[in-house]
Design a protein around this motif. Structure first.
Motif, PDB file in Angstrom:
ATOM      1  N   SER A 132     -55.805  37.140 -50.251  1.00  0.00           N
ATOM      2  CA  SER A 132     -55.872  37.243 -51.707  1.00  0.00           C
ATOM      3  C   SER A 132     -56.643  36.052 -52.277  1.00  0.00           C
ATOM      4  O   SER A 132     -56.839  35.025 -51.619  1.00  0.00           O
ATOM      5  N   GLU A 133     -57.047  36.190 -53.528  1.00  0.00           N
ATOM      6  CA  GLU A 133     -57.751  35.118 -54.224  1.00  0.00           C
ATOM      7  C   GLU A 133     -57.369  35.158 -55.702  1.00  0.00           C
ATOM      8  O   GLU A 133     -57.387  36.212 -56.332  1.00  0.00           O
ATOM      9  N   ILE A 134     -57.033  33.992 -56.245  1.00  0.00           N
ATOM     10  CA  ILE A 134     -56.731  33.855 -57.662  1.00  0.00           C
ATOM     11  C   ILE A 134     -57.632  32.750 -58.219  1.00  0.00           C
ATOM     12  O   ILE A 134     -57.768  31.686 -57.609  1.00  0.00           O
ATOM     13  N   THR A 135     -58.260  33.018 -59.345  1.00  0.00           N
ATOM     14  CA  THR A 135     -59.215  32.077 -59.937  1.00  0.00           C
ATOM     15  C   THR A 135     -58.936  31.917 -61.428  1.00  0.00           C
ATOM     16  O   THR A 135     -58.443  32.848 -62.086  1.00  0.00           O
ATOM     17  N   VAL A 136     -59.271  30.743 -61.952  1.00  0.00           N
ATOM     18  CA  VAL A 136     -59.163  30.448 -63.383  1.00  0.00           C
ATOM     19  C   VAL A 136     -60.576  30.232 -63.922  1.00  0.00           C
ATOM     20  O   VAL A 136     -61.340  29.435 -63.354  1.00  0.00           O
TER      21      VAL A 136
END
Length: 243
Positions: A132-136
């Motif tokens: 998974s990948e989470i970015t701001v």
């Protein structure tokens, strides 16, 4: 010198008149009542190779059609029995632990994000897989990135996820100027949090293949101050599968 009488052959009335037989010519066509046989040749023999090829294509198409019908019927039955619902995400807490402009005009950031994932399905479980990948994001600038942990979420379950993110944005002098101006004029700063998450859905004892879901959360905060809990003024998340 004596004269010999001339003998003439008599006609035999019982003798049959000889009919000329047809010439035995190889490849000759029978004469038609409608004209010259050369204008109406016999049909050529059929080619068996083309017929077999057509049969194979027809059989393949029929099998594909039956497969599509079977898959559609299975999906329809699963939908009627399990009544699937999309998960729900919410951003509960956002903390900025690092927000510094470096000498090379790059911006170093670090966020701590608390997310609540809800599975409101009564008979469906969700496996959150690795990768998974989470970015701001602020506008088109990516500030930080991280990943969600791997876990299984059961039926009608709410799971709180704590994620640490960090990153570095280059040529960030313009970003800092825009952030300060927007905070002074509007009193809030719009951020975008994106999640790209591979999951596997479990219907009863059946575990389906891996698919990816995309989550986009639009978050408005009061400020970006390091080592402070940022006040979330509003947030909304959209969840959709990636086809």
């Amino acid at each position: 010198m004596s004269n010999h009488p001339k003998v003439h052959p008599l006609h035999d009335p019982e003798a049959r008149s000889a009919r000329p037989s047809a010439p035995l010519v190889s490849g000759a066509y029978p004469r038609s009542e409608q004209g010259d046989p050369a204008k109406y040749p016999l049909a050529p023999p059929r080619k068996r190779g083309r017929s077999c090829c057509c049969r194979c294509v027809c059989c393949t198409l029929c099998l594909l059609f039956l497969l599509v019908v079977a898959v559609g019927a299975t999906i329809g039955a699963l939908y009627l029995v399990y009544k699937p619902k999309l998960p729900d995400y919410s951003i509960d807490r956002l903390q900025l632990t690092l927000f510094a402009l470096n000498q090379d005009s790059s911006l170093s950031t670090a966020f701590n994000v608390t997310i609540t994932a809800k599975n409101s399905n009564e008979k469906i479980g969700i496996y959150y897989e690795d990768g998974s990948e989470i970015t701001v994001w602020y506008k088109e600038a990516k500030l930080s990135q991280g990943s969600l942990p791997k876990f299984y979420q059961g039926h009608e379950n709410s799971t709180v996820i704590y994620v640490e993110m960090s990153g570095q944005a280059k040529n960030a002098t313009g970003i800092m100027t825009t952030l300060q101006e927007q905070q002074q004029t509007t009193g809030n700063i719009p951020l975008r949090i994106n999640v790209n998450q591979p999951v596997r859905i479990k219907f009863g004892m059946l575990k389906l293949m891996e698919v990816r879901f995309l989550v986009r959360c639009d978050v408005f905060v009061d400020s970006l101050a390091a080592n402070n809990v940022i006040k979330i003024q509003s947030s909304s998340c959209k969840f959709r599968p990636r086809l």
